[in-house]
Scaffold this motif. Structure first.
Motif, PDB file in Angstrom:
ATOM      1  N   ARG A  62       0.840  -1.269  -0.017  1.00 57.97           N
ATOM      2  CA  ARG A  62      -0.113   0.181   0.160  1.00 57.97           C
ATOM      3  C   ARG A  62       0.830   1.360   0.063  1.00 57.97           C
ATOM      4  N   ILE A  63       0.493   1.988  -1.006  1.00 59.04           N
ATOM      5  CA  ILE A  63       1.301   3.117  -0.882  1.00 59.04           C
ATOM      6  C   ILE A  63       0.585   4.502  -0.122  1.00 59.04           C
ATOM      7  N   VAL A  64       1.585   5.032   0.765  1.00 58.88           N
ATOM      8  CA  VAL A  64       1.124   6.264   1.450  1.00 58.88           C
ATOM      9  C   VAL A  64       1.969   7.519   1.010  1.00 58.88           C
ATOM     10  N   ARG A  65       1.211   8.637   0.498  1.00 55.88           N
ATOM     11  CA  ARG A  65       1.978   9.650   0.155  1.00 55.88           C
ATOM     12  C   ARG A  65       2.272  10.543   1.211  1.00 55.88           C
ATOM     13  N   ALA A  66       3.559  10.966   1.653  1.00 53.09           N
ATOM     14  CA  ALA A  66       3.763  11.899   2.923  1.00 53.09           C
ATOM     15  C   ALA A  66       4.256  13.064   2.352  1.00 53.09           C
ATOM     16  N   PRO A  67       3.756  14.263   2.621  1.00 55.46           N
ATOM     17  CA  PRO A  67       4.121  15.704   2.009  1.00 55.46           C
ATOM     18  C   PRO A  67       5.673  15.809   2.649  1.00 55.46           C
ATOM     19  N   LEU A  68       6.309  16.531   1.953  1.00 56.06           N
ATOM     20  CA  LEU A  68       7.812  16.910   2.559  1.00 56.06           C
ATOM     21  C   LEU A  68       7.760  17.590   3.812  1.00 56.06           C
ATOM     22  N   ARG A  69       8.783  17.474   4.706  1.00 65.18           N
ATOM     23  CA  ARG A  69       8.744  17.982   5.893  1.00 65.18           C
ATOM     24  C   ARG A  69       8.796  19.513   5.843  1.00 65.18           C
ATOM     25  N   SER A  70       9.092  19.983   4.688  1.00 62.19           N
ATOM     26  CA  SER A  70       8.983  21.422   4.643  1.00 62.19           C
ATOM     27  C   SER A  70       7.494  21.945   4.313  1.00 62.19           C
ATOM     28  N   ASP A  71       6.667  20.857   3.710  1.00 61.25           N
ATOM     29  CA  ASP A  71       5.347  21.254   3.591  1.00 61.25           C
ATOM     30  C   ASP A  71       4.203  21.311   4.629  1.00 61.25           C
ATOM     31  N   ARG A  72       4.269  22.447   4.900  1.00 64.41           N
ATOM     32  CA  ARG A  72       3.189  23.082   6.195  1.00 64.41           C
ATOM     33  C   ARG A  72       2.002  23.639   5.734  1.00 64.41           C
ATOM     34  N   ARG A  73       1.864  23.627   4.237  1.00 62.12           N
ATOM     35  CA  ARG A  73       0.970  24.651   3.710  1.00 62.12           C
ATOM     36  C   ARG A  73      -0.551  24.544   4.410  1.00 62.12           C
ATOM     37  N   THR A  74      -0.875  23.562   5.141  1.00 65.43           N
ATOM     38  CA  THR A  74      -2.279  23.111   5.705  1.00 65.43           C
ATOM     39  C   THR A  74      -2.339  24.279   7.044  1.00 65.43           C
ATOM     40  N   LEU A  75      -1.158  24.779   7.687  1.00 65.38           N
ATOM     41  CA  LEU A  75      -1.053  25.547   8.629  1.00 65.38           C
ATOM     42  C   LEU A  75      -1.459  27.005   8.042  1.00 65.38           C
ATOM     43  N   ARG A  76      -2.477  27.562   8.437  1.00 67.33           N
ATOM     44  CA  ARG A  76      -2.990  28.824   7.905  1.00 67.33           C
ATOM     45  C   ARG A  76      -2.468  30.111   8.743  1.00 67.33           C
ATOM     46  N   GLY A  77      -1.916  29.715   9.843  1.00 64.21           N
ATOM     47  CA  GLY A  77      -1.682  31.050  10.717  1.00 64.21           C
ATOM     48  C   GLY A  77      -2.810  31.739  11.633  1.00 64.21           C
ATOM     49  N   PRO A  78      -2.885  32.623  11.833  1.00 63.50           N
ATOM     50  CA  PRO A  78      -1.897  33.944  11.654  1.00 63.50           C
ATOM     51  C   PRO A  78      -0.594  33.700  12.327  1.00 63.50           C
ATOM     52  N   PHE A  79       0.511  33.773  11.732  1.00 59.79           N
ATOM     53  CA  PHE A  79       1.820  33.855  12.213  1.00 59.79           C
ATOM     54  C   PHE A  79       2.547  35.016  12.710  1.00 59.79           C
ATOM     55  N   ASP A  80       3.529  34.871  13.749  1.00 57.29           N
ATOM     56  CA  ASP A  80       4.535  36.153  14.191  1.00 57.29           C
ATOM     57  C   ASP A  80       5.803  35.487  13.842  1.00 57.29           C
ATOM     58  N   VAL A  81       6.322  35.874  12.856  1.00 58.94           N
ATOM     59  CA  VAL A  81       7.642  35.510  12.561  1.00 58.94           C
ATOM     60  C   VAL A  81       8.735  36.281  13.295  1.00 58.94           C
ATOM     61  N   ILE A  82       9.787  35.681  13.831  1.00 59.69           N
ATOM     62  CA  ILE A  82      10.718  36.482  14.856  1.00 59.69           C
ATOM     63  C   ILE A  82      12.127  36.233  14.184  1.00 59.69           C
ATOM     64  N   GLY A  83      12.714  37.281  13.997  1.00 58.82           N
ATOM     65  CA  GLY A  83      14.177  37.218  13.350  1.00 58.82           C
ATOM     66  C   GLY A  83      15.246  36.645  14.347  1.00 58.82           C
ATOM     67  N   ASP A  84      16.396  36.803  13.929  1.00 55.05           N
ATOM     68  CA  ASP A  84      17.588  36.418  14.515  1.00 55.05           C
ATOM     69  C   ASP A  84      17.886  36.707  16.218  1.00 55.05           C
ATOM     70  N   ILE A  85      17.804  35.977  17.168  1.00 58.50           N
ATOM     71  CA  ILE A  85      17.828  36.244  18.574  1.00 58.50           C
ATOM     72  C   ILE A  85      19.323  36.377  19.022  1.00 58.50           C
ATOM     73  N   HIS A  86      20.089  35.338  18.841  1.00 60.55           N
ATOM     74  CA  HIS A  86      21.514  35.133  19.178  1.00 60.55           C
ATOM     75  C   HIS A  86      21.646  35.371  20.450  1.00 60.55           C
ATOM     76  N   GLY A  87      21.008  34.410  21.251  1.00 62.36           N
ATOM     77  CA  GLY A  87      21.154  34.676  22.762  1.00 62.36           C
ATOM     78  C   GLY A  87      20.575  35.688  23.566  1.00 62.36           C
ATOM     79  N   CYS A  88      19.846  36.528  22.813  1.00 61.00           N
ATOM     80  CA  CYS A  88      19.186  37.546  23.761  1.00 61.00           C
ATOM     81  C   CYS A  88      17.845  37.182  24.213  1.00 61.00           C
ATOM     82  N   ARG A  89      17.984  36.385  25.300  1.00 57.17           N
ATOM     83  CA  ARG A  89      16.976  35.964  25.770  1.00 57.17           C
ATOM     84  C   ARG A  89      15.834  36.892  26.476  1.00 57.17           C
ATOM     85  N   SER A  90      16.470  38.045  27.124  1.00 54.31           N
ATOM     86  CA  SER A  90      15.645  38.933  27.712  1.00 54.31           C
ATOM     87  C   SER A  90      14.840  39.599  26.708  1.00 54.31           C
ATOM     88  N   GLU A  91      15.372  40.252  25.657  1.00 53.58           N
ATOM     89  CA  GLU A  91      14.591  40.885  24.504  1.00 53.58           C
ATOM     90  C   GLU A  91      13.633  39.880  24.010  1.00 53.58           C
TER      91      GLU A  91
END
Length: 844
Positions: free
Chosen positions: A166-195
């Motif tokens: 039996r064949i089961v098709r699995a989306p690529l790990r990058s494929d999260r198209r079913t997640l619609r959001g809304p999202f908060d995309v956060i930039g590079d943190i580099h250890g700045c935990r408090s910020e």
């Protein structure tokens, strides 16, 4: 039962000797267009699916079709024996060239069974020696398929295993198209935990702590999800704290994360590989030394398990640490992962010793928004449909998030400079937004919601490019160009070329019930982009010239010099504020379609060189003719007909002169200039093409009330096309308007963009007055022979142009209010200008 999981999309190679049932297996488990059979390709090139002599040509066809499918991101199945390593190697390379995974499904059926099946087939010669050789090749290959490059290998041993699979098709790990959001995309943190904790609070997240007071999770508001772009560690004061919080949010389903190049290096170091402890990794190792072995193990597993990029919201959003070219979206290969983590470099270094990165975002033309980090920038700016969110928190800048889909930027300042940058943040290069000629020609035109694809001829595009590059104002100001407008059908009434009855008839045929007739001002068509102040112009439109807006012509040229432009725009902005429109429309800018009066304000040289010169020459010529004819009449010669014709033509010239003089009055700078707005094209987040024309003119009236010395009204009348009385009133209004010297009127569907009567209904039809048309067709156009000739004018091309340009204009507005990248807006704007180069009678 064997369950075979295959990634989708991928290249699936069926491996098995003749008679193993590959074609039957393919037909049972895959779609008819997904399977490419070598036998079918032999038939395509030779009319014989069994022709071994055509095998080379057949596989050329097979690989070509497979490459096109893979390029389109479609699952592709190759049905051939593929028992030879050389044949498989070509297919593995094909999959890699398209950055997709090769998968092998081996049908390892006993040779005797395959021989029995092959012997039973009557459509091809059976050679047991060939079958035995294939089986030997397959047996030797089984253990080495993974080493050949197949990411997944499924071996089905025996007939029963093949039948029960039996064949089961699995989306690529990058494929999260079913997640619609809304999202908060956060930039590079580099250890700045408090910020990070401060930023999460600003975004409305509730930070949760363990018994030691450490942040271990953050609960989002209103079902939102955080998305981290990588580089959680190095250089900053608390890399373990950042990791603990990010890992906790991901584990709780409150966040998604992709790795950065710093995590990639950290994993290698934690796993004992030899790496140089530089660029802040040394501080991360020191901080992790105070954590438990279990925590370090969890960090290594977490970072190593992250997928290099994410495709979200039905493909409308892509998140990758260093960004991602369009052709790499939802692809899986080492090349894609490397680009997502590190980007591309040119091989050069800058004056700070840093690698010069290839500016992929400048060339990006994808529909998906790409949010990324990696390279610090002082501020978030859109380049194409991309934005970098690394605003250098660890270098003393800020930690930034982008709310998606709102495109709202939320930032918190760094508490201090934690690590000195090699390159000052404020030296980042500006973001170009230039339109490439291939953005129009390379895609076959411009796709519009109103008119489908509008094509642009290369020769017209060349002329438009010349105009835009040499004479247009700075590109960021030009977000719309007004369309041409077709005249009404030719009237059959005596002495008239145009009459309202033809416009009313056209709209009735288009099933438009109600129209509005608007006074046609004799001025210069103007588009006015008015911002509250120069700061809004800089932030929203990227204007760097310090202006609060721009007023330009229908070909994108500046109306006035910089000082006069700013004075005019500020006056218009003050009137918008006094009318209460900033607050009512919820905007800091407004785009208006208008006429700038008088005609002489921008066309004085045209009036002098063309119209006044023609009038003066005609008057002098006819005066001389009349004098000579009168002298001849005194000598008894019969010149009555000639004298009457000359007098009639002199009257025509007088009417011609009166026609253009009505549109001339003295101006000095902006003194005496008037603006007649008739449409509110757009404000922040909203295009207004769906509002009826009555609403637009009511807004214009409010501007007139607020600044009567600057704005002038547009008179109008609404006509019910089901009422003969209403139509007669419309005709009478036009007759009075033109008798008083008016140019004429424009008839439009009252409902504006909402009219659903016909896709072919003109957005507006101009009906010009008898005397005004002398300026278009010449002083003597009303003479019988001239008028009869002009009645044969052809309107089809002009009407087609008007529809196409209107669709392009509305498309530009739609892209503007959606905050599309400037090049996408300019696709539509540029196409309008290109269509203006099409050969059509300019008098129409």
């Amino acid at each position: 039962m064997s369950v075979l999981e295959i990634p989708e999309p991928s290249l699936v190679v069926l491996v098995g000797i003749s008679g193993s049932g590959k074609s039957t297996f393919a037909a049972e488990h895959f779609g008819p267009y997904e399977v490419i059979s070598s036998d079918h390709c032999r038939g395509l090139v030779s009319d014989d699916p069994n022709s071994q002599a055509s095998t080379a040509d057949a596989f050329e066809v097979l690989e070509f079709i497979a490459s096109k499918r893979l390029r389109g991101g479609r699952l592709t199945v190759v049905d051939a024996t593929s028992v030879q390593p050389a044949a498989r190697r070509t297919l593995v390379e094909l999959a890699r060239s398209q950055d997709l995974l090769p998968v092998a499904i081996v049908l390892n059926v006993p040779e005797a069974v395959c021989a029995e099946r092959a012997a039973a087939r009557g459509d091809r010669a059976f050679d047991r020696a060939v079958l035995r050789r294939q089986h030997q090749q397959l047996s030797r290959s089984l253990r080495g398929l993974a080493r050949e490059g197949f990411r997944t290998v499924h071996v089905l041993d025996g007939v029963d295993a093949v039948a029960s699979a039996r064949i089961v098709r699995a989306p690529l790990r990058s494929d999260r198209r079913t997640l619609r959001g809304p999202f908060d995309v956060i930039g590079d943190i580099h250890g700045c935990r408090s910020e990070l904790e401060t930023l999460l609070g600003a975004l409305g997240y509730e930070v949760l702590r363990d018994e030691y007071g450490r942040a271990v999770d953050a609960v989002p508001p209103s079902g939102r999800t955080a998305v981290f772009v990588g580089d959680y560690v190095d250089r900053g004061p608390d890399s373990p704290g950042v990791l603990r919080l990010v890992m906790g949010m991901v584990a709780a389903g409150h966040a998604l994360a992709v790795p950065g190049n710093h995590e990639n290096k950290l994993v290698k170091a934690l796993r004992g590989r030899k790496v140089s402890l530089t660029h802040g990794l040394e501080s991360t190792f020191e901080q992790l030394a105070g954590e438990s072995e279990e925590f370090r193990r969890q960090v290594a597993e977490f970072c190593d398990g992250l997928v290099a990029h994410l495709v979200l919201d039905e493909g409308r959003l892509v998140v990758a640490h260093a960004g991602l070219k369009q052709e790499y979206h939802n692809r899986a290969s080492g090349r894609v992962r490397s680009f997502a983590l590190y980007g591309e470099t040119t091989g050069e270094t800058d004056e700070f010793g840093l690698p010069v990165r290839y500016p992929w975002a400048e060339d990006y033309r994808g529909d998906a928004v790409v949010l990324y980090g990696h390279t610090p920038v002082p501020d978030v700016r859109w380049v194409g449909n991309t934005a970098c969110l690394d605003t250098g928190c660890v270098f003393g800048g800020a930690l930034t998030a982008m709310r998606y889909p709102e495109r709202e930027v939320v930032s918190v300042p760094a508490e201090r400079e934690w690590y000195p940058p090699a390159k000052p943040l404020r030296l980042s290069d500006p973001d170009p937004q230039a339109l490439d000629i291939d953005d129009v020609l390379g895609v076959g035109g411009v796709e519009t919601s109103l008119h489908g694809r509008v094509t642009v001829r290369p020769e017209n595009a060349a002329g438009a490019l010349e105009v835009m590059s040499r004479w247009a104002v700075d590109p960021q100001w030009v977000n719309y160009l007004p369309p041409t407008m077709a005249p009404c059908a030719t009237s059959a009434l005596p002495g008239l070329l145009e009459h309202p009855a033809e416009a009313f008839t056209a709209y009735r045929k288009a099933k438009v019930d109600t129209v509005i007739c608007e006074e046609k001002h004799m001025g210069s068509r103007a588009v006015a982009l008015v911002c509250r102040d120069a700061a809004v112009a800089a932030t929203r439109f990227g204007a760097t010239d310090g202006l609060s807006g721009m007023v330009y012509t229908r070909t994108g040229r500046r109306m006035f010099d910089e000082a006069q432009t700013e004075r005019l725009v500020q006056a218009m902005g003050t009137a918008v504020g006094a009318a209460g429109l900033w607050e009512e429309l919820g905007t800091d800018w407004v785009l208006l379609d208008a006429e700038l009066l008088p005609w002489s304000a921008k066309s004085e040289s045209l009036l002098r060189s063309q119209y006044a010169a023609v009038g003066a020459a005609a008057r002098a010529d006819l005066a001389g003719r009349r004098s000579a004819l009168e002298a001849a009449a005194e000598r008894g010669l019969d010149v009555t007909d000639l004298l009457e014709r000359t007098s009639s033509r002199a009257d025509d010239v007088a009417r011609y002169t009166d026609a253009y003089r009505r549109y001339v009055w003295p101006t000095e700078g902006l003194d005496g200039v008037r603006v007649a707005p008739f449409q509110v094209l757009a404000t922040e987040g909203a295009g207004h093409g769906d509002r009826d024309h009555g609403w637009h003119l009511a807004v214009a009236d409010r501007l007139v009330d607020a600044a009567p010395d600057l704005f002038t009204t547009t008179r109008r009348i609404v006509v019910d096309l089901a009422s003969a009385e209403s139509e007669a009133a419309g005709v009478a209004w036009w007759e009075a308007l033109t008798a008083a010297g008016g140019e004429g009127m424009v008839v439009k569907p009252l409902a504006n963009g909402a009219h659903a009567g016909s896709r072919r209904a003109q957005p507006g039809i101009k009906v010009r007055g008898r005397e005004y048309l002398r300026l278009i067709y010449g002083p003597h156009y009303t003479e019988k022979e001239n008028l009869e000739r002009l009645r044969n004018r052809s309107l089809g091309h002009k009407q087609s142009m008007a529809l196409r340009e209107y669709a392009l204009g509305m498309e530009a507005i739609d892209r503007l209010v959606k905050a599309d990248p400037l090049w996408r807006i300019h696709q539509a704007v540029f196409a309008v200008l290109a269509l203006e180069s099409e050969p059509v009678d300019p008098r129409l």
